[in-house]
Design a protein around this motif. Structure first.
Motif, PDB file in Angstrom:
ATOM      1  N   UNK A   1       0.831  -1.214   0.000  1.00 11.22           N
ATOM      2  CA  UNK A   1       0.000   0.000   0.000  1.00 11.22           C
ATOM      3  C   UNK A   1       0.858   1.253   0.000  1.00 11.22           C
ATOM      4  N   UNK A   2       1.963   1.204   0.758  1.00 15.79           N
ATOM      5  CA  UNK A   2       2.885   2.352   0.789  1.00 15.79           C
ATOM      6  C   UNK A   2       3.488   2.574  -0.595  1.00 15.79           C
ATOM      7  N   UNK A   3       3.848   1.436  -1.244  1.00 14.77           N
ATOM      8  CA  UNK A   3       4.433   1.553  -2.583  1.00 14.77           C
ATOM      9  C   UNK A   3       3.439   2.142  -3.578  1.00 14.77           C
ATOM     10  N   UNK A   4       2.153   1.707  -3.458  1.00 13.86           N
ATOM     11  CA  UNK A   4       1.145   2.217  -4.386  1.00 13.86           C
ATOM     12  C   UNK A   4       0.845   3.691  -4.154  1.00 13.86           C
ATOM     13  N   UNK A   5       0.834   4.082  -2.870  1.00 12.56           N
ATOM     14  CA  UNK A   5       0.455   5.451  -2.513  1.00 12.56           C
ATOM     15  C   UNK A   5       1.672   6.348  -2.272  1.00 12.56           C
ATOM     16  N   UNK A   6       2.827   5.900  -2.747  1.00 10.39           N
ATOM     17  CA  UNK A   6       4.069   6.639  -2.508  1.00 10.39           C
ATOM     18  C   UNK A   6       3.966   8.056  -3.058  1.00 10.39           C
ATOM     19  N   UNK A   7       4.508   9.027  -2.290  1.00  8.70           N
ATOM     20  CA  UNK A   7       4.488  10.432  -2.726  1.00  8.70           C
ATOM     21  C   UNK A   7       5.615  10.712  -3.721  1.00  8.70           C
ATOM     22  N   UNK A   8       6.518   9.729  -3.896  1.00 10.26           N
ATOM     23  CA  UNK A   8       7.593   9.917  -4.873  1.00 10.26           C
ATOM     24  C   UNK A   8       6.983   9.863  -6.273  1.00 10.26           C
ATOM     25  N   UNK A   9       7.096  10.930  -7.058  1.00 13.82           N
ATOM     26  CA  UNK A   9       6.438  10.959  -8.368  1.00 13.82           C
ATOM     27  C   UNK A   9       7.064   9.965  -9.337  1.00 13.82           C
ATOM     28  N   UNK A  10       6.220   9.255 -10.054  1.00 14.20           N
ATOM     29  CA  UNK A  10       6.684   8.389 -11.121  1.00 14.20           C
ATOM     30  C   UNK A  10       6.935   9.231 -12.360  1.00 14.20           C
ATOM     31  N   UNK A  11       7.707   8.730 -13.262  1.00 11.89           N
ATOM     32  CA  UNK A  11       8.136   9.530 -14.409  1.00 11.89           C
ATOM     33  C   UNK A  11       7.397   9.095 -15.665  1.00 11.89           C
ATOM     34  N   UNK A  12       6.951  10.056 -16.443  1.00 12.14           N
ATOM     35  CA  UNK A  12       6.450   9.840 -17.792  1.00 12.14           C
ATOM     36  C   UNK A  12       5.252   8.929 -17.908  1.00 12.14           C
ATOM     37  N   UNK A  13       5.381   7.980 -18.815  1.00  9.45           N
ATOM     38  CA  UNK A  13       4.264   7.123 -19.210  1.00  9.45           C
ATOM     39  C   UNK A  13       3.723   6.292 -18.056  1.00  9.45           C
ATOM     40  N   UNK A  14       4.634   5.755 -17.254  1.00  9.22           N
ATOM     41  CA  UNK A  14       4.205   4.881 -16.149  1.00  9.22           C
ATOM     42  C   UNK A  14       3.294   5.629 -15.190  1.00  9.22           C
ATOM     43  N   UNK A  15       3.638   6.877 -14.898  1.00  9.18           N
ATOM     44  CA  UNK A  15       2.809   7.690 -14.001  1.00  9.18           C
ATOM     45  C   UNK A  15       1.424   7.902 -14.596  1.00  9.18           C
ATOM     46  N   UNK A  16       1.398   8.279 -15.855  1.00  8.12           N
ATOM     47  CA  UNK A  16       0.109   8.543 -16.510  1.00  8.12           C
ATOM     48  C   UNK A  16      -0.738   7.267 -16.584  1.00  8.12           C
ATOM     49  N   UNK A  17      -0.064   6.147 -16.856  1.00  7.83           N
ATOM     50  CA  UNK A  17      -0.787   4.874 -16.964  1.00  7.83           C
ATOM     51  C   UNK A  17      -1.399   4.467 -15.623  1.00  7.83           C
ATOM     52  N   UNK A  18      -0.606   4.643 -14.559  1.00  7.85           N
ATOM     53  CA  UNK A  18      -1.107   4.313 -13.211  1.00  7.85           C
ATOM     54  C   UNK A  18      -2.309   5.182 -12.858  1.00  7.85           C
ATOM     55  N   UNK A  19      -2.201   6.464 -13.124  1.00  5.59           N
ATOM     56  CA  UNK A  19      -3.301   7.389 -12.821  1.00  5.59           C
ATOM     57  C   UNK A  19      -4.547   7.024 -13.613  1.00  5.59           C
ATOM     58  N   UNK A  20      -4.337   6.655 -14.862  1.00  7.23           N
ATOM     59  CA  UNK A  20      -5.457   6.292 -15.729  1.00  7.23           C
ATOM     60  C   UNK A  20      -6.194   5.068 -15.173  1.00  7.23           C
ATOM     61  N   UNK A  21      -5.410   4.072 -14.777  1.00  5.42           N
ATOM     62  CA  UNK A  21      -5.994   2.848 -14.212  1.00  5.42           C
ATOM     63  C   UNK A  21      -6.750   3.153 -12.932  1.00  5.42           C
ATOM     64  N   UNK A  22      -6.106   3.909 -12.026  1.00  6.16           N
ATOM     65  CA  UNK A  22      -6.734   4.236 -10.746  1.00  6.16           C
ATOM     66  C   UNK A  22      -8.027   5.022 -10.937  1.00  6.16           C
ATOM     67  N   UNK A  23      -8.026   5.942 -11.923  1.00  8.67           N
ATOM     68  CA  UNK A  23      -9.229   6.741 -12.175  1.00  8.67           C
ATOM     69  C   UNK A  23     -10.381   5.879 -12.678  1.00  8.67           C
TER      70      UNK A  23
END
Length: 271
Positions: free
Chosen positions: A147-169
């Motif tokens: 859960x900490x890894x999923x909710x980490x405040x460390x920003x992911x870079x580029x495509x992976x970040x956008x993909x994760x946000x898209x899935x979560x949304x």
């Protein structure tokens, strides 16, 4: 070999009468703890006596006679305990069994070993409970780390970040509808606890197969569409809302409304 009557005595009281064609083997079996007699009978016995007779018939008749004469408390069969028995019979001569002390000593040793075995079994059961508790704690720790890894405040870079946000949304849209309708009992899409889902330790164990037709009807009435259930499950297990990193932790079979259902373990706290 032959035809024998034998009796167990406790302080000169006859507590058991038996018969056998092999005296040593029968007495040995009684004192091995594997016979049919209660352990109390063996434990109380302080003397064993026997008498040899000539025929099988004589042995059978004398067994019944002596059981009813002495009414031994550990004889359950043929123990009629009739007070007035008139029968003419030649009393047998009872001899003390010399090997009794050996049999008794073996029994005491066996009883001690059995006690140790039972104590070891109890210790093993206690260890199993402790191991199960530790496994549960480790599962919780592992879940929290994920859960900490999923909710980490460390920003992911580029495509992976956008993909994760898209899935979560996408997942949160569906889970938000479910959460709203869990608490809205007047809704046509009302989702019922212990029928469609169960709550354990603030986690929602949801039967999406049962819920999906309800959600489809609900969104259809609002001129909206719902993605396919299998597509949603693929997104769910990659989202931050699933509890556990592998199917061992997030996928379970439980009973809802008396039948076995496959559920996914979700967290709805952030919705």
């Amino acid at each position: 070999m032959g035809y024998f009557l034998y009796r167990f005595l406790s302080s000169d009281e006859v507590i058991y009468i038996g018969k056998t064609k092999n005296l040593e083997r029968r007495i040995s079996k009684h004192f091995s703890g594997n016979g049919h007699l209660e352990h109390d009978c063996i434990y109380e016995t302080d003397k064993v006596e026997y008498a040899k007779v000539e025929t099988n018939t004589e042995m059978d008749m004398l067994e019944i006679y002596y059981i009813n004469k002495f009414a031994p408390k550990y004889n359950k069969i043929n123990n009629y305990q009739e007070k007035n028995i008139f029968i003419s019979i030649n009393e047998v001569k009872w001899c003390q069994l010399e090997e009794f002390e050996i049999f008794k000593a073996k029994y005491e040793l066996m009883k001690t070993d059995l006690k140790k075995v039972n104590e070891a079994k109890a210790e093993l059961q206690a260890l199993k409970k402790e191991i199960n508790f530790i496994s549960y704690k480790l599962e919780k720790i592992y879940e929290n780390i994920n859960n900490i890894e999923r909710n980490s405040v460390v920003p992911l870079i580029g495509y992976e970040t956008r993909e994760k946000d898209k899935i979560n949304n996408k997942v949160s849209e569906v889970l938000s509808i479910i959460k709203r309708n869990i608490y809205n009992k007047t809704s046509p899409a009302h989702i019922i606890e212990n029928v469609h889902y169960k709550i354990i330790d603030e986690r929602y164990l949801i039967d999406f197969k049962a819920i999906w037709p309800i959600l489809e009807e609900y969104l259809k009435s609002k001129n909206d569409e719902l993605m396919g259930r299998k597509e949603f499950i693929k997104l769910l297990i990659r989202s931050k809302y699933i509890c556990g990193a592998t199917s061992k932790y997030y996928y379970k079979t439980i009973r809802l409304s008396g039948k076995a259902c496959k559920v996914y373990v979700c967290s709805l706290k952030d919705l």
